[in-house]
Motif scaffolding. Structure first.
Motif, PDB file in Angstrom:
ATOM      1  N   PHE A   1     -12.663   3.633   1.410  1.00  0.00           N
ATOM      2  CA  PHE A   1     -11.772   3.279   2.225  1.00  0.00           C
ATOM      3  C   PHE A   1     -12.299   2.080   2.797  1.00  0.00           C
ATOM      4  CE2 PHE A   1      -9.400   7.358   1.288  1.00  0.00           C
ATOM      5  CZ  PHE A   1      -8.360   6.751   0.842  1.00  0.00           C
ATOM      6  N   SER A   2     -13.189   1.835   3.090  1.00  0.00           N
ATOM      7  CA  SER A   2     -13.887   0.713   3.884  1.00  0.00           C
ATOM      8  C   SER A   2     -14.015  -0.483   2.674  1.00  0.00           C
ATOM      9  CB  SER A   2     -15.245   0.744   4.678  1.00  0.00           C
ATOM     10  OG  SER A   2     -16.271   1.576   3.918  1.00  0.00           O
TER      11      SER A   2
ATOM     12  N   ALA B   1     -15.001   9.199   0.818  1.00  0.00           N
ATOM     13  CA  ALA B   1     -13.925   8.814   1.409  1.00  0.00           C
ATOM     14  C   ALA B   1     -14.265   7.427   2.302  1.00  0.00           C
ATOM     15  CB  ALA B   1     -13.140   9.608   2.513  1.00  0.00           C
ATOM     16  N   ILE B   2     -15.228   7.661   3.373  1.00  0.00           N
ATOM     17  CA  ILE B   2     -15.343   6.370   4.156  1.00  0.00           C
ATOM     18  C   ILE B   2     -15.795   5.092   3.171  1.00  0.00           C
ATOM     19  CG2 ILE B   2     -17.070   5.411   5.747  1.00  0.00           C
ATOM     20  CD1 ILE B   2     -15.398   7.363   7.078  1.00  0.00           C
TER      21      ILE B   2
ATOM     22  N   THR C   1      -4.373   0.803  -3.009  1.00  0.00           N
ATOM     23  CA  THR C   1      -4.491   2.003  -2.195  1.00  0.00           C
ATOM     24  C   THR C   1      -4.599   3.138  -3.267  1.00  0.00           C
ATOM     25  OG1 THR C   1      -3.336   0.851  -0.607  1.00  0.00           O
ATOM     26  CG2 THR C   1      -3.519   3.203  -0.167  1.00  0.00           C
TER      27      THR C   1
ATOM     28  N   THR D   1     -11.884  -0.761   0.068  1.00  0.00           N
ATOM     29  CA  THR D   1     -10.623  -0.912  -0.094  1.00  0.00           C
ATOM     30  C   THR D   1     -10.148  -1.900   0.903  1.00  0.00           C
ATOM     31  OG1 THR D   1     -10.129   1.323  -0.776  1.00  0.00           O
ATOM     32  CG2 THR D   1      -8.376   0.083  -0.300  1.00  0.00           C
ATOM     33  N   ALA D   2     -10.477  -1.465   2.191  1.00  0.00           N
ATOM     34  CA  ALA D   2      -9.915  -2.359   3.343  1.00  0.00           C
ATOM     35  C   ALA D   2     -10.462  -3.754   3.217  1.00  0.00           C
ATOM     36  CB  ALA D   2     -10.461  -1.661   4.828  1.00  0.00           C
TER      37      ALA D   2
ATOM     38  N   TYR E   1      -8.512  -5.837   0.871  1.00  0.00           N
ATOM     39  CA  TYR E   1      -7.249  -6.171   1.331  1.00  0.00           C
ATOM     40  C   TYR E   1      -7.580  -7.408   2.358  1.00  0.00           C
ATOM     41  CZ  TYR E   1      -4.014  -2.719   0.074  1.00  0.00           C
ATOM     42  OH  TYR E   1      -3.312  -1.741  -0.689  1.00  0.00           O
ATOM     43  N   VAL E   2      -8.429  -7.261   3.242  1.00  0.00           N
ATOM     44  CA  VAL E   2      -8.990  -8.424   3.959  1.00  0.00           C
ATOM     45  C   VAL E   2      -9.067  -9.960   3.216  1.00  0.00           C
ATOM     46  CG1 VAL E   2     -10.534  -9.366   5.687  1.00  0.00           C
ATOM     47  CG2 VAL E   2      -9.879  -7.257   5.864  1.00  0.00           C
TER      48      VAL E   2
ATOM     49  N   SER F   1       0.749  -1.191  -0.046  1.00  0.00           N
ATOM     50  CA  SER F   1      -0.063   0.051   0.036  1.00  0.00           C
ATOM     51  C   SER F   1       0.873   1.277  -0.054  1.00  0.00           C
ATOM     52  CB  SER F   1      -0.941  -0.093   1.117  1.00  0.00           C
ATOM     53  OG  SER F   1      -0.027  -0.033   2.176  1.00  0.00           O
TER      54      SER F   1
ATOM     55  N   PHE G   1      -7.248   6.110  -3.411  1.00  0.00           N
ATOM     56  CA  PHE G   1      -7.100   7.782  -3.489  1.00  0.00           C
ATOM     57  C   PHE G   1      -7.777   8.129  -4.667  1.00  0.00           C
ATOM     58  CE2 PHE G   1      -3.481   6.593  -0.571  1.00  0.00           C
ATOM     59  CZ  PHE G   1      -3.873   7.475   0.577  1.00  0.00           C
TER      60      PHE G   1
END
Lengths: 228, 224
Positions: B191-192, B187-188, B174, B194-195, B198-199, B163, B178
């Motif tokens: 990025f959630s 944003a929220i 990541t 994206t998270a 990743y998980v 990242s 952006f």
């Protein structure tokens, strides 16, 4: 190129710049300290929650496991952005330092929870059962039986995690926390050559991390159970 | 509070993000392979090398293990052009991550080499094995079994480490998050998601590694 660099050195190590970098170093250390103390507390709590096996604890256990699995599998940068925008969106007025500190303890809690859990598991199941048979409460089992035996297992990896974390905190520079890496960025944009600036920053990180690493190794050898 | 969560505005960017995850995977995989090669030579140098070779490899490992990967890449990206080596963002991140992985893998593999006991080799010799047989039937299985769990752990850490590439403008997961954030300002949600990706990616990687370890090397340790 080398002579230019040598000319720059006296200007680079001026009083102001040195103070600036020292302050940034202190901020990096402060972030590590705050994050790890709070993170350790939460992490131990999470590990203890995972010890309970009763039906009533299905939900807290599920929460603890998902917390640990989530924060261990999301990059620092993404968590940082989530926390950052969370505060922005809910219009809470906090400094970037607070945002970084919160991110740090959220993440370190999950890693420390795993380390502590591994330590708890290193204590043989029979000892837990013996404690239960003696009618100890869970807290008594932890305090009198498990923790005295497992802190030797927990401390060395927790310490090396702490060292690894000093380095991860470099990412906090991305939201503008004035820590060591950000200091490097500022000095670089002031016109000092990149090799000098980042070389110095690398050296400072090394000077922080290396002694701690040696201390950790010493501790690991000291605490290891004697091998027969 | 006037921010309302609108996931429907960002759903259409999920394929774009997933392609970014592919680039993340590519960086992590290439850097890991490079790190394995460096680590193999580094570990051999540290175990069998002379005094100077050991000192040089030791210096490399200590330096890269004790400084942040981000600053290392900063150095490659901003300082190397001063001596005429221009690295693009992708190359700088890849080189930085490979060198960093090389240091860690050297340490891991060295520990693996040292875990082979002399008595095992003596036993192989007693059984009348040739050197090649001893290497193939005794040393390699042993080392693989010992090395697999820490190496797979390190691979997962490296996947998360990719990242960092976003900071240098590489459009991996990541970085793309952006980008989408710049377009939609959600944003929220971004990025959630994206998270979540990743998980998902790391859980898939952990599961594959777990199976590989159990099938090929009979690793009992759990990856999760």
């Amino acid at each position: 190129m080398l002579s230019e660099l040598l000319d720059e050195i006296p200007k680079f190590f001026s009083y102001y710049n040195i103070v600036f970098m020292l302050e940034a170093t202190l901020r990096t250390l402060a972030l590590t300290g705050i994050g790890l103390i709070i993170g350790f507390t939460i992490g131990v709590g999470l590990a203890i929650v995972r010890v309970f096996h009763g039906l009533g604890f299905v939900l807290p256990r599920f929460f603890a496991i998902s917390y640990v699995e989530f924060f261990r599998r999301v990059p620092f940068l993404v968590t940082l952005m989530l926390v950052f925008f969370f505060f922005q969106v809910f219009k809470l007025d906090v400094t970037v330092f607070t945002v970084a500190a919160i991110t740090v303890f959220l993440i370190s809690a999950s890693y420390i929870a795993e380390i502590v859990r591994a330590g708890f598991e290193s204590v043989h199941a029979a000892q837990w059962e013996a404690g239960t048979v003696m009618n100890f409460t869970l807290l008594q089992i932890l305090r009198d039986i498990v923790i005295p035996q497992s802190w030797r297992v927990i401390l060395p990896p927790a310490f090396s995690f702490f060292i690894a974390f000093i380095k991860n905190i470099a990412l906090a520079s991305q939201i503008g926390v004035m820590e060591l890496t950000y200091a490097g960025k500022v000095l670089n944009s002031k016109g000092f050559s990149a090799s000098l600036v980042y070389g110095t920053i690398l050296a400072i990180y090394f000077l922080i991390s290396y002694p701690f690493g040696r201390l950790g190794k010493w501790m690991e050898e000291k605490l290891a159970f004697p091998k027969h | 509070m006037d921010y309302v969560i609108h996931f429907e505005l960002v759903w259409k960017y999920v394929p774009y993000l997933l392609q970014g995850a592919l680039i993340s995977f590519q960086i992590a995989f290439l850097a890991f392979l490079g790190g394995m090669v460096i680590g193999l030579f580094g570990a051999m140098a540290k175990v069998f090398g002379g005094r100077w070779v050991r000192a040089i490899v030791g210096g490399y490992v200590t330096f890269f293990m004790n400084t942040p990967q981000l600053v290392q890449i900063y150095f490659l990206f901003f300082a190397l052009p001063q001596i005429g080596i221009l690295l693009g963002p992708y190359e700088a991140v890849l080189v930085g991550m490979t060198l960093n992985a090389g240091a860690y893998v050297t340490e891991i593999q060295r520990a693996g080499f040292l875990s082979v006991r002399k008595s095992e080799l003596e036993a192989a010799e007693t059984m009348g094995m040739s050197l090649l047989q001893a290497v193939w039937y005794v040393i390699v299985p042993h080392i693989c079994k010992v090395l697999f769990p820490p190496l797979s752990n390190h691979y997962i850490m490296m996947t998360l480490g990719t990242s960092m590439a976003a900071i240098f403008g590489v459009e991996e997961l990541t970085g793309r998050a952006f980008n989408v954030n710049g377009i939609t300002f959600r944003a929220i949600e971004i990025f959630s998601i994206t998270a979540g990706i990743y998980v998902l990616v790391t859980i898939v990687a952990s599961s594959i590694l777990l199976f590989l370890g159990q099938w090929f090397f009979r690793v009992k340790a759990k990856v999760f």
